[in-house]
Scaffold this motif. Structure first.
Motif, PDB file in Angstrom:
ATOM      1  N   GLU A 101       0.832  -1.210   0.000  1.00 15.11           N
ATOM      2  CA  GLU A 101       0.000   0.000   0.000  1.00 15.11           C
ATOM      3  C   GLU A 101       0.868   1.262   0.000  1.00 15.11           C
ATOM      4  N   ALA A 102       2.126   1.163   0.371  1.00 16.54           N
ATOM      5  CA  ALA A 102       3.006   2.339   0.416  1.00 16.54           C
ATOM      6  C   ALA A 102       4.264   2.126  -0.416  1.00 16.54           C
ATOM      7  N   LEU A 103       4.186   1.284  -1.434  1.00 17.75           N
ATOM      8  CA  LEU A 103       5.346   0.980  -2.285  1.00 17.75           C
ATOM      9  C   LEU A 103       6.567   0.619  -1.441  1.00 17.75           C
ATOM     10  N   ASN A 104       6.305  -0.136  -0.371  1.00 16.10           N
ATOM     11  CA  ASN A 104       7.368  -0.609   0.528  1.00 16.10           C
ATOM     12  C   ASN A 104       8.133   0.528   1.207  1.00 16.10           C
ATOM     13  N   ALA A 105       7.470   1.661   1.426  1.00 17.33           N
ATOM     14  CA  ALA A 105       8.140   2.753   2.149  1.00 17.33           C
ATOM     15  C   ALA A 105       8.647   2.222   3.481  1.00 17.33           C
ATOM     16  N   LEU A 106       9.854   2.664   3.823  1.00 18.77           N
ATOM     17  CA  LEU A 106      10.566   2.111   4.975  1.00 18.77           C
ATOM     18  C   LEU A 106      10.222   2.906   6.228  1.00 18.77           C
ATOM     19  N   GLU A 144       7.329  -6.298  -7.608  1.00 18.60           N
ATOM     20  CA  GLU A 144       7.682  -5.997  -8.988  1.00 18.60           C
ATOM     21  C   GLU A 144       7.686  -4.474  -9.204  1.00 18.60           C
ATOM     22  N   ARG A 145       6.744  -3.779  -8.553  1.00 15.72           N
ATOM     23  CA  ARG A 145       6.596  -2.339  -8.782  1.00 15.72           C
ATOM     24  C   ARG A 145       7.609  -1.520  -7.985  1.00 15.72           C
ATOM     25  N   ALA A 146       7.946  -2.009  -6.802  1.00 18.55           N
ATOM     26  CA  ALA A 146       8.845  -1.224  -5.953  1.00 18.55           C
ATOM     27  C   ALA A 146       9.696  -2.110  -5.064  1.00 18.55           C
ATOM     28  N   ALA A 160      11.715  -0.402  -2.874  1.00 15.63           N
ATOM     29  CA  ALA A 160      11.211   0.474  -1.803  1.00 15.63           C
ATOM     30  C   ALA A 160      11.279   1.905  -2.314  1.00 15.63           C
ATOM     31  N   ALA A 161      10.157   2.640  -2.156  1.00 17.03           N
ATOM     32  CA  ALA A 161      10.086   4.027  -2.653  1.00 17.03           C
ATOM     33  C   ALA A 161      10.605   5.023  -1.625  1.00 17.03           C
ATOM     34  N   GLY A 162      11.455   4.555  -0.735  1.00 15.86           N
ATOM     35  CA  GLY A 162      12.107   5.483   0.189  1.00 15.86           C
ATOM     36  C   GLY A 162      11.675   5.300   1.617  1.00 15.86           C
ATOM     37  N   ALA A 163      12.275   6.123   2.471  1.00 16.90           N
ATOM     38  CA  ALA A 163      11.814   6.170   3.853  1.00 16.90           C
ATOM     39  C   ALA A 163      10.377   6.671   3.840  1.00 16.90           C
ATOM     40  N   ASP A 164       9.638   6.379   4.926  1.00 16.60           N
ATOM     41  CA  ASP A 164       8.222   6.755   4.958  1.00 16.60           C
ATOM     42  C   ASP A 164       8.084   8.249   5.242  1.00 16.60           C
ATOM     43  N   ILE A 165       7.727   8.974   4.179  1.00 19.64           N
ATOM     44  CA  ILE A 165       7.678  10.447   4.273  1.00 19.64           C
ATOM     45  C   ILE A 165       6.601  10.890   5.265  1.00 19.64           C
ATOM     46  N   LYS A 166       5.473  10.175   5.258  1.00 19.75           N
ATOM     47  CA  LYS A 166       4.369  10.586   6.141  1.00 19.75           C
ATOM     48  C   LYS A 166       4.735  10.367   7.609  1.00 19.75           C
ATOM     49  N   GLU A 167       5.528   9.360   7.870  1.00 22.23           N
ATOM     50  CA  GLU A 167       5.950   9.107   9.249  1.00 22.23           C
ATOM     51  C   GLU A 167       6.961  10.165   9.714  1.00 22.23           C
ATOM     52  N   GLN A 218      18.242   9.376  -5.436  1.00 25.57           N
ATOM     53  CA  GLN A 218      18.234   9.955  -4.083  1.00 25.57           C
ATOM     54  C   GLN A 218      17.484  11.286  -4.184  1.00 25.57           C
ATOM     55  N   PRO A 219      16.138  11.211  -4.248  1.00 29.43           N
ATOM     56  CA  PRO A 219      15.349  12.417  -4.496  1.00 29.43           C
ATOM     57  C   PRO A 219      15.024  13.233  -3.236  1.00 29.43           C
ATOM     58  N   GLU A 220      15.712  12.943  -2.125  1.00 28.97           N
ATOM     59  CA  GLU A 220      15.377  13.602  -0.854  1.00 28.97           C
ATOM     60  C   GLU A 220      15.361  15.119  -0.953  1.00 28.97           C
ATOM     61  N   VAL A 225      15.173  17.645   2.331  1.00 26.46           N
ATOM     62  CA  VAL A 225      16.169  16.960   3.162  1.00 26.46           C
ATOM     63  C   VAL A 225      17.255  16.376   2.262  1.00 26.46           C
ATOM     64  N   ILE A 226      18.157  15.630   2.860  1.00 29.14           N
ATOM     65  CA  ILE A 226      19.197  14.942   2.090  1.00 29.14           C
ATOM     66  C   ILE A 226      19.140  13.459   2.480  1.00 29.14           C
ATOM     67  N   PRO A 227      19.876  12.595   1.795  1.00 28.86           N
ATOM     68  CA  PRO A 227      19.859  11.183   2.179  1.00 28.86           C
ATOM     69  C   PRO A 227      20.264  11.018   3.645  1.00 28.86           C
TER      70      PRO A 227
HETATM   71  N1  CAA Z   1       6.682   7.426   1.971  1.00 25.82           N
HETATM   72  C1  CAA Z   1       5.379   7.269   2.281  1.00 25.82           C
HETATM   73  N2  CAA Z   1       4.460   6.886   1.405  1.00 25.82           N
HETATM   74  C2  CAA Z   1       4.853   6.641   0.149  1.00 25.82           C
HETATM   75  C3  CAA Z   1       6.188   6.791  -0.250  1.00 25.82           C
HETATM   76  C4  CAA Z   1       7.122   7.196   0.728  1.00 25.82           C
HETATM   77  N3  CAA Z   1       8.436   7.330   0.444  1.00 25.82           N
HETATM   78  N4  CAA Z   1       6.293   6.492  -1.564  1.00 25.82           N
HETATM   79  C5  CAA Z   1       5.051   6.166  -1.980  1.00 25.82           C
HETATM   80  N5  CAA Z   1       4.174   6.250  -0.949  1.00 25.82           N
HETATM   81  C6  CAA Z   1       2.730   5.979  -0.969  1.00 25.82           C
HETATM   82  C7  CAA Z   1       2.000   7.108  -1.638  1.00 25.82           C
HETATM   83  O1  CAA Z   1       1.786   8.158  -0.737  1.00 25.82           O
HETATM   84  C8  CAA Z   1       0.732   6.411  -2.055  1.00 25.82           C
HETATM   85  O2  CAA Z   1      -0.093   6.289  -0.915  1.00 25.82           O
HETATM   86  P1  CAA Z   1      -1.670   6.690  -1.031  1.00 25.82           P
HETATM   87  O3  CAA Z   1      -2.217   5.695  -1.997  1.00 25.82           O
HETATM   88  O4  CAA Z   1      -2.160   6.498   0.364  1.00 25.82           O
HETATM   89  O5  CAA Z   1      -1.713   8.081  -1.535  1.00 25.82           O
HETATM   90  C9  CAA Z   1       1.204   5.002  -2.409  1.00 25.82           C
HETATM   91  O6  CAA Z   1       2.479   4.858  -1.765  1.00 25.82           O
HETATM   92  C10 CAA Z   1       1.409   4.819  -3.911  1.00 25.82           C
HETATM   93  O7  CAA Z   1       2.293   5.841  -4.365  1.00 25.82           O
HETATM   94  P2  CAA Z   1       1.922   6.852  -5.556  1.00 25.82           P
HETATM   95  O8  CAA Z   1       0.453   6.988  -5.657  1.00 25.82           O
HETATM   96  O9  CAA Z   1       2.720   8.082  -5.371  1.00 25.82           O
HETATM   97  O10 CAA Z   1       2.441   5.992  -6.792  1.00 25.82           O
HETATM   98  P3  CAA Z   1       2.949   6.558  -8.199  1.00 25.82           P
HETATM   99  O11 CAA Z   1       3.123   5.364  -9.064  1.00 25.82           O
HETATM  100  O12 CAA Z   1       2.090   7.680  -8.660  1.00 25.82           O
HETATM  101  O13 CAA Z   1       4.403   7.194  -7.896  1.00 25.82           O
HETATM  102  C11 CAA Z   1       6.620   7.267  -6.932  1.00 25.82           C
HETATM  103  C12 CAA Z   1       5.471   6.376  -7.468  1.00 25.82           C
HETATM  104  C13 CAA Z   1       7.209   8.108  -8.064  1.00 25.82           C
HETATM  105  C14 CAA Z   1       7.692   6.333  -6.372  1.00 25.82           C
HETATM  106  C15 CAA Z   1       6.082   8.188  -5.834  1.00 25.82           C
HETATM  107  O14 CAA Z   1       5.339   7.422  -4.899  1.00 25.82           O
HETATM  108  C16 CAA Z   1       7.145   8.944  -5.076  1.00 25.82           C
HETATM  109  O15 CAA Z   1       7.697   9.906  -5.555  1.00 25.82           O
HETATM  110  N6  CAA Z   1       7.454   8.495  -3.809  1.00 25.82           N
HETATM  111  C17 CAA Z   1       8.396   9.154  -2.948  1.00 25.82           C
HETATM  112  C18 CAA Z   1       9.814   8.944  -3.419  1.00 25.82           C
HETATM  113  C19 CAA Z   1      10.769   9.667  -2.479  1.00 25.82           C
HETATM  114  O16 CAA Z   1      10.778  10.877  -2.389  1.00 25.82           O
HETATM  115  N7  CAA Z   1      11.598   8.894  -1.762  1.00 25.82           N
HETATM  116  C20 CAA Z   1      12.527   9.438  -0.812  1.00 25.82           C
HETATM  117  C21 CAA Z   1      11.906   9.441   0.561  1.00 25.82           C
HETATM  118  S1  CAA Z   1      12.875  10.316   1.757  1.00 25.82           S
HETATM  119  C22 CAA Z   1      14.068   9.253   2.193  1.00 25.82           C
HETATM  120  O17 CAA Z   1      14.138   8.154   1.739  1.00 25.82           O
HETATM  121  C23 CAA Z   1      15.064   9.784   3.212  1.00 25.82           C
HETATM  122  C24 CAA Z   1      16.270   8.933   3.355  1.00 25.82           C
HETATM  123  O18 CAA Z   1      17.369   9.269   2.996  1.00 25.82           O
HETATM  124  C25 CAA Z   1      16.171   7.651   4.002  1.00 25.82           C
END
Ligand code: CAA
Length: 261
Positions: A27-32, A62-64, A66-73, A133-135, A140-142
């Motif tokens: 549900e969160a693309l494996n956000a960490l 297959e889709r992810a 991990a899409a990163g650390a959990d931004i909402k958290e 590394q899109p932080e 923020v930064i990584p």
């Molecule tokens: N944290 C929390 N939730 C995340 C997330 C993340 N990193 N990435 C994706 N999700 C959630 C989305 O919020 C969404 O949840 P809802 O359905 O509740 O809205 C769900 O996963 C599906 O994601 P999308 O609808 O955004 O899917 P998409 O196919 O349109 O886009 C994506 C995919 C381009 C990867 C996009 O989700 C995205 O840009 N994610 C964030 C990527 C990011 O910025 N990562 C870095 C995080 S910061 C970090 O990692 C710090 C560090 O150094 C450790």
């Protein structure tokens, strides 16, 4: 295996020396989030302590990966809390696991996802993999070592561009840059990563651990010290049964039967 909430931990049915850890927060693309961190680290450390495990594979969906650390958290946190809890520092323990690890990356490996993959020893990518590394786009930064490990892996030119612009790399660019060892078609990623993990798990465990330790030393020391470290490990291996077995098997033209001591 222990009942985890955000990961699946299994043994490869074809080779019980291979453990597979699958991130499972679709549900969160494996956000960490913190639960994922605690579970991955606890599972990896438990498997690392198990002498019956010769290789640990880490994968996502297959889709992810991990899409990163959990931004909402992270969003509501303040500085004292981040500092007091030493946010993300537990991930360092994954890098200290001594058993070889294989990351099988399909789809997004962004931010913490890219950093998690770089904490592993062998990085295999599906042709669908996307690294970055899109932080910076979040203000923020990584924070799990990305600025350091990406720079060591692909050099300053590309690491700086990725960290400053937040742009991503596809699998081809990641392979050319030296971030991943190989690209495989997405549908074959799991099978191919398992094949690599089985190969590693078929080696003598102490020897594989020393090979990992020696390669990793290259990132921490001078060339002369690193070569000296390698030489000492090399000499030490002549105290193992597996060196005797490996060299006997070669001479006798048969496959070795390692006993992991
Ligand atoms: N944290 C929390 N939730 C995340 C997330 C993340 N990193 N990435 C994706 N999700 C959630 C989305 O919020 C969404 O949840 P809802 O359905 O509740 O809205 C769900 O996963 C599906 O994601 P999308 O609808 O955004 O899917 P998409 O196919 O349109 O886009 C994506 C995919 C381009 C990867 C996009 O989700 C995205 O840009 N994610 C964030 C990527 C990011 O910025 N990562 C870095 C995080 S910061 C970090 O990692 C710090 C560090 O150094 C450790």
């Amino acid at each position: 295996t222990a009942p985890y909430e955000t990961i699946l931990v299994e043994r490869d049915p074809e080779n019980e020396r291979v453990a597979v850890l699958t991130l499972n927060r679709p549900e969160a693309l494996n956000a960490l989030n913190l639960t994922v961190m605690d579970e991955v680290v606890a599972a990896a450390e438990a498997l690392d302590r198990d002498p019956g495990v010769g290789c640990l594979m880490i994968t996502g969906s297959e889709r992810a990966f991990a899409a990163g650390a959990d931004i909402k958290e992270m969003r509501p946190r303040g500085y004292p809390e981040m500092y007091l809890t030493d946010w993300f520092t537990a991930w360092d323990r994954l890098g200290q696991v001594r058993t070889p690890t294989v990351a099988a990356v399909s789809g997004y490996a962004l931010g913490g996802g890219c950093e998690l993959a770089m904490l592993c020893d062998i990085l295999l990518a599906a042709d669908t993999a996307v690294f970055g590394q899109p932080e910076i786009k979040l203000g923020v930064i990584p924070g799990i070592g990305g600025s350091q490990r990406l720079t060591r892996a692909i050099g300053k030119a590309k690491a700086m561009e990725l960290c400053l612009t937040g742009r991503t790399m596809d699998a081809g660019e990641a392979e050319r840059a030296g971030l991943v060892s190989r690209i495989v078609p997405a549908g074959e990623l799991r099978a191919e990563a398992l094949a690599v993990a089985r190969t590693v798990a078929g080696m003598s465990k102490p020897v594989a651990m020393m090979a990992k330790e020696a390669v990793n030393r290259a990132f921490e020391t001078s060339l002369a010290e690193g070569v000296r470290f390698e030489r000492r490990l090399f000499h030490a291996l002549f105290a193992t049964a597996d060196q005797k077995e490996g060299m006997a098997a070669f001479t006798e033209k048969r496959p070795p039967e390692f006993t992991h001591h």
